[in-house]
Design a protein around this motif. Sequence first.
Motif, PDB file in Angstrom:
ATOM      1  N   VAL A 251       0.825  -1.206   0.000  1.00 59.82           N
ATOM      2  CA  VAL A 251       0.000   0.000   0.000  1.00 59.82           C
ATOM      3  C   VAL A 251       0.862   1.260   0.000  1.00 59.82           C
ATOM      4  CG1 VAL A 251      -0.197   0.267   2.518  1.00 59.82           C
ATOM      5  CG2 VAL A 251      -2.083   1.021   1.054  1.00 59.82           C
ATOM      6  N   ASN A 252       2.132   1.135   0.383  1.00 55.34           N
ATOM      7  CA  ASN A 252       3.018   2.295   0.366  1.00 55.34           C
ATOM      8  C   ASN A 252       3.141   2.906  -1.027  1.00 55.34           C
ATOM      9  OD1 ASN A 252       3.435   1.639   3.022  1.00 55.34           O
ATOM     10  ND2 ASN A 252       5.534   0.902   2.749  1.00 55.34           N
ATOM     11  N   ASN A 253       2.939   2.087  -2.045  1.00 56.95           N
ATOM     12  CA  ASN A 253       2.969   2.562  -3.426  1.00 56.95           C
ATOM     13  C   ASN A 253       1.548   2.963  -3.834  1.00 56.95           C
ATOM     14  OD1 ASN A 253       3.149   2.992  -6.153  1.00 56.95           O
ATOM     15  ND2 ASN A 253       3.813   0.913  -6.667  1.00 56.95           N
ATOM     16  N   PRO A 254       1.256   4.239  -4.001  1.00 48.47           N
ATOM     17  CA  PRO A 254      -0.112   4.645  -4.317  1.00 48.47           C
ATOM     18  C   PRO A 254      -0.594   4.217  -5.694  1.00 48.47           C
ATOM     19  CG  PRO A 254       1.357   6.532  -4.345  1.00 48.47           C
ATOM     20  CD  PRO A 254       2.162   5.384  -3.824  1.00 48.47           C
ATOM     21  N   HIS A 255       0.311   3.686  -6.519  1.00 48.67           N
ATOM     22  CA  HIS A 255      -0.132   3.078  -7.773  1.00 48.67           C
ATOM     23  C   HIS A 255      -0.831   1.740  -7.524  1.00 48.67           C
ATOM     24  CE1 HIS A 255       2.176   5.901 -10.250  1.00 48.67           C
ATOM     25  NE2 HIS A 255       3.212   5.696  -9.447  1.00 48.67           N
ATOM     26  N   TYR A 256      -0.524   1.124  -6.394  1.00 53.75           N
ATOM     27  CA  TYR A 256      -0.951  -0.259  -6.171  1.00 53.75           C
ATOM     28  C   TYR A 256      -2.432  -0.298  -5.832  1.00 53.75           C
ATOM     29  CZ  TYR A 256      -0.487  -5.141  -4.772  1.00 53.75           C
ATOM     30  OH  TYR A 256      -0.599  -6.510  -4.687  1.00 53.75           O
ATOM     31  N   GLN A 257      -3.207  -1.146  -6.559  1.00 53.15           N
ATOM     32  CA  GLN A 257      -4.657  -1.197  -6.405  1.00 53.15           C
ATOM     33  C   GLN A 257      -5.183  -2.632  -6.313  1.00 53.15           C
ATOM     34  OE1 GLN A 257      -6.729   1.485  -6.150  1.00 53.15           O
ATOM     35  NE2 GLN A 257      -5.090   2.993  -6.413  1.00 53.15           N
ATOM     36  N   ASP A 258      -4.330  -3.597  -6.025  1.00 48.78           N
ATOM     37  CA  ASP A 258      -4.771  -4.991  -6.053  1.00 48.78           C
ATOM     38  C   ASP A 258      -5.591  -5.364  -4.819  1.00 48.78           C
ATOM     39  OD1 ASP A 258      -3.379  -5.046  -8.386  1.00 48.78           O
ATOM     40  OD2 ASP A 258      -2.030  -6.678  -7.823  1.00 48.78           O
ATOM     41  N   GLU A 259      -6.328  -6.480  -4.962  1.00 51.07           N
ATOM     42  CA  GLU A 259      -7.274  -6.894  -3.938  1.00 51.07           C
ATOM     43  C   GLU A 259      -6.628  -7.263  -2.611  1.00 51.07           C
ATOM     44  OE1 GLU A 259     -10.712  -7.047  -4.132  1.00 51.07           O
ATOM     45  OE2 GLU A 259     -10.438  -5.952  -6.014  1.00 51.07           O
ATOM     46  N   ASP A 260      -5.344  -7.607  -2.617  1.00 52.25           N
ATOM     47  CA  ASP A 260      -4.729  -7.986  -1.352  1.00 52.25           C
ATOM     48  C   ASP A 260      -4.596  -6.814  -0.381  1.00 52.25           C
ATOM     49  OD1 ASP A 260      -2.742  -6.740  -2.802  1.00 52.25           O
ATOM     50  OD2 ASP A 260      -1.159  -8.152  -2.209  1.00 52.25           O
ATOM     51  N   LEU A 261      -4.891  -5.592  -0.850  1.00 53.22           N
ATOM     52  CA  LEU A 261      -4.950  -4.448   0.054  1.00 53.22           C
ATOM     53  C   LEU A 261      -6.050  -4.605   1.102  1.00 53.22           C
ATOM     54  CD1 LEU A 261      -4.504  -1.473  -2.425  1.00 53.22           C
ATOM     55  CD2 LEU A 261      -2.864  -2.233  -0.714  1.00 53.22           C
ATOM     56  N   LEU A 262      -7.047  -5.444   0.809  1.00 54.38           N
ATOM     57  CA  LEU A 262      -8.169  -5.634   1.713  1.00 54.38           C
ATOM     58  C   LEU A 262      -7.946  -6.775   2.707  1.00 54.38           C
ATOM     59  CD1 LEU A 262     -11.082  -5.336  -0.892  1.00 54.38           C
ATOM     60  CD2 LEU A 262      -9.828  -3.498   0.300  1.00 54.38           C
ATOM     61  N   GLU A 263      -6.857  -7.512   2.548  1.00 51.42           N
ATOM     62  CA  GLU A 263      -6.606  -8.675   3.381  1.00 51.42           C
ATOM     63  C   GLU A 263      -5.807  -8.316   4.627  1.00 51.42           C
ATOM     64  OE1 GLU A 263      -4.580 -11.375   0.812  1.00 51.42           O
ATOM     65  OE2 GLU A 263      -6.272 -11.566  -0.579  1.00 51.42           O
ATOM     66  N   VAL A 264      -5.977  -9.134   5.661  1.00 52.18           N
ATOM     67  CA  VAL A 264      -5.202  -8.960   6.891  1.00 52.18           C
ATOM     68  C   VAL A 264      -3.785  -9.474   6.638  1.00 52.18           C
ATOM     69  CG1 VAL A 264      -4.985  -9.588   9.331  1.00 52.18           C
ATOM     70  CG2 VAL A 264      -7.257  -9.253   8.312  1.00 52.18           C
ATOM     71  N   ALA A 265      -2.814  -8.609   6.911  1.00 51.24           N
ATOM     72  CA  ALA A 265      -1.421  -8.995   6.674  1.00 51.24           C
ATOM     73  C   ALA A 265      -0.977 -10.031   7.694  1.00 51.24           C
ATOM     74  CB  ALA A 265      -0.526  -7.765   6.755  1.00 51.24           C
ATOM     75  N   ASP A 266       0.082 -10.757   7.374  1.00 50.71           N
ATOM     76  CA  ASP A 266       0.626 -11.761   8.300  1.00 50.71           C
ATOM     77  C   ASP A 266       0.921 -11.118   9.645  1.00 50.71           C
ATOM     78  OD1 ASP A 266       0.472 -13.596   6.303  1.00 50.71           O
ATOM     79  OD2 ASP A 266       2.592 -13.488   5.751  1.00 50.71           O
ATOM     80  N   GLY A 267       0.510 -11.800  10.686  1.00 46.82           N
ATOM     81  CA  GLY A 267       0.724 -11.297  12.034  1.00 46.82           C
ATOM     82  C   GLY A 267      -0.406 -10.454  12.551  1.00 46.82           C
ATOM     83  N   GLY A 268      -1.442 -10.207  11.707  1.00 46.92           N
ATOM     84  CA  GLY A 268      -2.549  -9.374  12.145  1.00 46.92           C
ATOM     85  C   GLY A 268      -3.640 -10.144  12.834  1.00 46.92           C
TER      86      GLY A 268
END
Length: 268
Positions: A251-268
Amino acid sequence: MPTARFNGEARRGAFATITARIERGRPTMCGRGGLDFDWRTVWRYLSLAGAPPDGGERRLNIAPSTRSRDGVDWRTLPAVRSAEGERRVDSLVWPLVPYWLKGDLPKFSTANCRSEPDTPFAETVTGKPTFRTAWKRGQRCVILLSWFYEWDQRTRPRQPWRVLPTDAPILALAGLWDRSPTGNDETMESCTIVTTSPNALLRDIGHHRAPVLLDGPSIGAWLEGSEDDAQAVVRPPPDGSLRAHPVTTRVNNPHYQDEDLLEVADGG
C-alpha cells in the motif's frame, strides 16, 4: 428534508481517479484512503432525497494530488455540501487549493486541516491562512471514504493499517472546501480533511492524529449548523467506532490497487 443532486460531471459517472502518477512515500494523517460502496448505501446513510445514481465507487488506494514531471496529477474525493436547504454530492480535488493560489497545487501539505487539543477549532483555523477563508465563509463539507490507511510510527519499517468503521457503512469525515480561479473564467473546487486527537484504537496502532468522524446529528451540525455547532463536533472519534487490521506494505505505493490491500497482513 434536504434534497441531493449531482453536478454534470457526477451524472457521467465521475469520481474516477485522474491518471495517478504519485511519488512513493508514507503520507501524513489522514493522507490515504479507499472507497468501496454503491450510491444507494450513501443515499440511505445520509438520508438524501431523490434517486441515487446507478453504480458506486471502488478505488482501493487513494492519495492526494501531487506533482509529476508532466505537471500535476489531480485526484478527487466525493464530498457532500449543503446550500439553501439542498445537499449535493460533488467530486472535489484533494488536497485543498486555496483561492489565492489560482488553481496551482500547494507546495506544502493541505490534505489535512489540523485542530488542536483544548483550543476551539474556530480559533485554530483562523490562524491558518490556507484554511481561514473557507472556515469564515462556512465552506464545510462531509468527505466520504470507506476506510483510511495509517502507518504505525513506532515500527521500522512502518506497518500500515487499514482503519474502517465498526458499524457504519461508510466514513463521513468533516472537511473544508475552497474555490480557486484557474483562468479562462474557470474554477477548481477542492477539499481538506479536518483532523483531531486520536481515540484509543489509533493510539494503540501508534498514530497521533485522527479524522473528525461524523454521524447523523453531527453531519447536520457540520453542514448546516452555526459556527459554534460546527466546532462542537471537532472531537476524537468515539472509542469503539473504528476497527483496524494490518495490511501489506504494498500500500506504500499509491499506484498499487490490487485486492490484497483488503486482506489482513501476516501477524494481524
